[in-house]
Design a protein around this motif. Structure first.
Motif, PDB file in Angstrom:
ATOM      1  N   GLY A  54      33.025  42.033  35.249  1.00 11.48           N
ATOM      2  CA  GLY A  54      33.231  41.448  33.927  1.00 11.48           C
ATOM      3  C   GLY A  54      34.449  41.975  33.193  1.00 11.48           C
ATOM      4  N   MET A  55      35.334  42.631  33.912  1.00  8.61           N
ATOM      5  CA  MET A  55      36.550  43.157  33.279  1.00  8.61           C
ATOM      6  C   MET A  55      37.771  42.755  34.093  1.00  8.61           C
ATOM      7  SD  MET A  55      35.318  46.811  31.827  1.00  8.61           S
ATOM      8  CE  MET A  55      34.372  47.318  33.227  1.00  8.61           C
ATOM      9  N   CYS A  56      37.788  41.507  34.506  1.00  8.86           N
ATOM     10  CA  CYS A  56      38.863  40.999  35.359  1.00  8.86           C
ATOM     11  C   CYS A  56      40.228  41.246  34.722  1.00  8.86           C
ATOM     12  CB  CYS A  56      38.677  39.506  35.584  1.00  8.86           C
ATOM     13  SG  CYS A  56      37.054  39.061  36.169  1.00  8.86           S
ATOM     14  N   GLY A  57      41.184  41.556  35.557  1.00  9.34           N
ATOM     15  CA  GLY A  57      42.545  41.797  35.093  1.00  9.34           C
ATOM     16  C   GLY A  57      42.859  43.273  34.963  1.00  9.34           C
ATOM     17  N   ASN A  58      41.831  44.124  35.008  1.00  7.52           N
ATOM     18  CA  ASN A  58      42.042  45.570  34.916  1.00  7.52           C
ATOM     19  C   ASN A  58      41.731  46.278  36.224  1.00  7.52           C
ATOM     20  OD1 ASN A  58      42.750  45.806  32.048  1.00  7.52           O
ATOM     21  ND2 ASN A  58      40.675  45.039  31.730  1.00  7.52           N
ATOM     22  N   GLY A  59      41.492  45.497  37.252  1.00 12.42           N
ATOM     23  CA  GLY A  59      41.159  46.083  38.545  1.00 12.42           C
ATOM     24  C   GLY A  59      42.398  46.423  39.355  1.00 12.42           C
ATOM     25  N   TYR A  80      37.162  54.280  37.656  1.00 13.54           N
ATOM     26  CA  TYR A  80      38.623  54.224  37.719  1.00 13.54           C
ATOM     27  C   TYR A  80      39.053  52.766  37.630  1.00 13.54           C
ATOM     28  CZ  TYR A  80      38.858  59.084  39.356  1.00 13.54           C
ATOM     29  OH  TYR A  80      38.776  60.437  39.451  1.00 13.54           O
ATOM     30  N   TYR A  81      40.191  52.534  36.986  1.00 13.53           N
ATOM     31  CA  TYR A  81      40.680  51.158  36.881  1.00 13.53           C
ATOM     32  C   TYR A  81      42.162  51.099  37.206  1.00 13.53           C
ATOM     33  CZ  TYR A  81      42.857  52.139  32.315  1.00 13.53           C
ATOM     34  OH  TYR A  81      43.638  52.625  31.314  1.00 13.53           O
ATOM     35  N   ASN A  82      42.622  49.870  37.470  1.00 13.30           N
ATOM     36  CA  ASN A  82      44.025  49.645  37.864  1.00 13.30           C
ATOM     37  C   ASN A  82      44.446  50.569  39.012  1.00 13.30           C
ATOM     38  OD1 ASN A  82      44.544  47.612  35.970  1.00 13.30           O
ATOM     39  ND2 ASN A  82      45.107  49.092  34.386  1.00 13.30           N
ATOM     40  N   VAL A  83      43.530  50.794  39.932  1.00 19.84           N
ATOM     41  CA  VAL A  83      43.822  51.711  41.039  1.00 19.84           C
ATOM     42  C   VAL A  83      44.737  51.016  42.047  1.00 19.84           C
ATOM     43  CG1 VAL A  83      42.831  53.069  42.921  1.00 19.84           C
ATOM     44  CG2 VAL A  83      41.598  52.866  40.742  1.00 19.84           C
ATOM     45  N   GLU A  94      43.894  60.258  33.841  1.00 19.19           N
ATOM     46  CA  GLU A  94      44.739  59.152  33.391  1.00 19.19           C
ATOM     47  C   GLU A  94      44.343  57.807  34.013  1.00 19.19           C
ATOM     48  OE1 GLU A  94      47.953  61.385  35.114  1.00 19.19           O
ATOM     49  OE2 GLU A  94      48.769  59.541  35.981  1.00 19.19           O
ATOM     50  N   LEU A  95      43.517  57.831  35.053  1.00 17.02           N
ATOM     51  CA  LEU A  95      43.067  56.590  35.689  1.00 17.02           C
ATOM     52  C   LEU A  95      41.609  56.269  35.380  1.00 17.02           C
ATOM     53  CD1 LEU A  95      44.747  57.086  39.186  1.00 17.02           C
ATOM     54  CD2 LEU A  95      45.561  55.640  37.311  1.00 17.02           C
ATOM     55  N   VAL A  96      40.974  57.097  34.522  1.00 15.45           N
ATOM     56  CA  VAL A  96      39.554  56.899  34.196  1.00 15.45           C
ATOM     57  C   VAL A  96      39.444  55.911  33.031  1.00 15.45           C
ATOM     58  CG1 VAL A  96      37.445  57.981  33.315  1.00 15.45           C
ATOM     59  CG2 VAL A  96      38.837  59.173  35.034  1.00 15.45           C
ATOM     60  N   LEU A  97      38.693  54.823  33.259  1.00 12.60           N
ATOM     61  CA  LEU A  97      38.417  53.861  32.213  1.00 12.60           C
ATOM     62  C   LEU A  97      37.266  54.342  31.352  1.00 12.60           C
ATOM     63  CD1 LEU A  97      38.798  51.014  30.935  1.00 12.60           C
ATOM     64  CD2 LEU A  97      37.108  50.199  32.607  1.00 12.60           C
ATOM     65  N   GLY A 128      34.705  43.472  44.611  1.00 15.01           N
ATOM     66  CA  GLY A 128      35.315  42.684  45.677  1.00 15.01           C
ATOM     67  C   GLY A 128      35.419  41.215  45.312  1.00 15.01           C
ATOM     68  N   SER A 129      35.339  40.912  44.024  1.00 18.35           N
ATOM     69  CA  SER A 129      35.409  39.510  43.608  1.00 18.35           C
ATOM     70  C   SER A 129      36.852  39.041  43.464  1.00 18.35           C
ATOM     71  CB  SER A 129      34.640  39.315  42.296  1.00 18.35           C
ATOM     72  OG  SER A 129      33.263  39.461  42.546  1.00 18.35           O
ATOM     73  N   GLU A 130      36.987  37.783  43.146  1.00 20.14           N
ATOM     74  CA  GLU A 130      38.259  37.075  43.241  1.00 20.14           C
ATOM     75  C   GLU A 130      39.455  37.767  42.572  1.00 20.14           C
ATOM     76  OE1 GLU A 130      37.917  33.104  41.820  1.00 20.14           O
ATOM     77  OE2 GLU A 130      40.068  32.689  42.043  1.00 20.14           O
ATOM     78  N   HIS A 131      39.331  38.093  41.292  1.00 19.20           N
ATOM     79  CA  HIS A 131      40.486  38.662  40.589  1.00 19.20           C
ATOM     80  C   HIS A 131      40.891  40.023  41.170  1.00 19.20           C
ATOM     81  CE1 HIS A 131      39.501  35.640  37.493  1.00 19.20           C
ATOM     82  NE2 HIS A 131      40.811  35.655  37.311  1.00 19.20           N
ATOM     83  N   CYS A 132      39.899  40.860  41.414  1.00 20.85           N
ATOM     84  CA  CYS A 132      40.226  42.188  41.950  1.00 20.85           C
ATOM     85  C   CYS A 132      40.770  42.086  43.370  1.00 20.85           C
ATOM     86  CB  CYS A 132      39.019  43.104  41.869  1.00 20.85           C
ATOM     87  SG  CYS A 132      38.646  43.614  40.174  1.00 20.85           S
ATOM     88  N   ASN A 133      40.243  41.159  44.145  1.00 18.59           N
ATOM     89  CA  ASN A 133      40.795  40.960  45.491  1.00 18.59           C
ATOM     90  C   ASN A 133      42.250  40.547  45.417  1.00 18.59           C
ATOM     91  OD1 ASN A 133      39.004  41.752  47.426  1.00 18.59           O
ATOM     92  ND2 ASN A 133      37.921  39.799  47.485  1.00 18.59           N
ATOM     93  N   GLY A 134      42.577  39.740  44.388  1.00 12.62           N
ATOM     94  CA  GLY A 134      43.966  39.335  44.185  1.00 12.62           C
ATOM     95  C   GLY A 134      44.856  40.490  43.767  1.00 12.62           C
ATOM     96  N   GLN A 135      44.228  41.597  43.364  1.00 17.26           N
ATOM     97  CA  GLN A 135      44.978  42.798  42.991  1.00 17.26           C
ATOM     98  C   GLN A 135      44.817  43.879  44.064  1.00 17.26           C
ATOM     99  OE1 GLN A 135      42.967  42.837  39.038  1.00 17.26           O
ATOM    100  NE2 GLN A 135      45.027  43.077  38.233  1.00 17.26           N
ATOM    101  N   ASP A 136      44.620  43.464  45.293  1.00 19.15           N
ATOM    102  CA  ASP A 136      44.595  44.359  46.462  1.00 19.15           C
ATOM    103  C   ASP A 136      43.403  45.303  46.532  1.00 19.15           C
ATOM    104  OD1 ASP A 136      46.916  43.219  47.444  1.00 19.15           O
ATOM    105  OD2 ASP A 136      48.208  44.663  46.413  1.00 19.15           O
ATOM    106  N   ALA A 137      42.238  44.874  46.025  1.00 20.63           N
ATOM    107  CA  ALA A 137      41.056  45.744  46.087  1.00 20.63           C
ATOM    108  C   ALA A 137      40.708  46.142  47.520  1.00 20.63           C
ATOM    109  CB  ALA A 137      39.857  45.058  45.431  1.00 20.63           C
TER     110      ALA A 137
END
Ligand code: FES
Length: 103
Positions: free
Chosen positions: A54-59, A71-74, A95-98, A16-25
């Motif tokens: 620690g993997m911002c941008g893939n959320g 799961y990533y990029n959900v 296909e969505l499993v990191l 729920g941190s900044e980058h993932c929130n910006g990607q509609d978490a």
């Protein structure tokens, strides 16, 4: 044991941190909660927010335990499929499993 705890079958975490929130978490986790209710499994799944993974941008990330599947990029559109295939059907959406945690 508390009956609420006894009913739990899965525990999921979302960043729920900044980058993932910006990607509609938050929208993604709301979609999960709606799907859990729709499938009648909302009392079986505990949902908690984490800080940055620690993997911002893939959320957004959705971590599912006890399987240890990340799961990533959900997206909101992915949620019905993940719930139907993984939470109801017991088959992760590969296909969505990191990654999977060992053990
Ligand atoms: S903000 Fe989600 S991984 Fe960093």
């Amino acid at each position: 044991m508390n009956p609420r705890l006894k009913a739990l079958k899965k525990h999921i975490f979302y960043c729920g941190s900044e980058h993932c929130n910006g990607q509609d978490a938050e929208a993604v986790i709301d979609a999960f909660k709606e799907q859990f209710v729709e499938h009648g499994i909302h009392k079986e799944v505990k949902v908690n927010k984490t800080s940055c993974l620690g993997m911002c941008g893939n959320g957004p990330f959705i971590l599912v335990y006890p399987e240890g599947i990340w799961y990533y990029n959900v997206t909101v559109d992915d949620v019905p499929r993940i719930v139907e295939e993984h939470f109801v059907g017991k088959e992760p959406v590969e296909e969505l499993v990191l990654m999977r945690m060992e053990g």
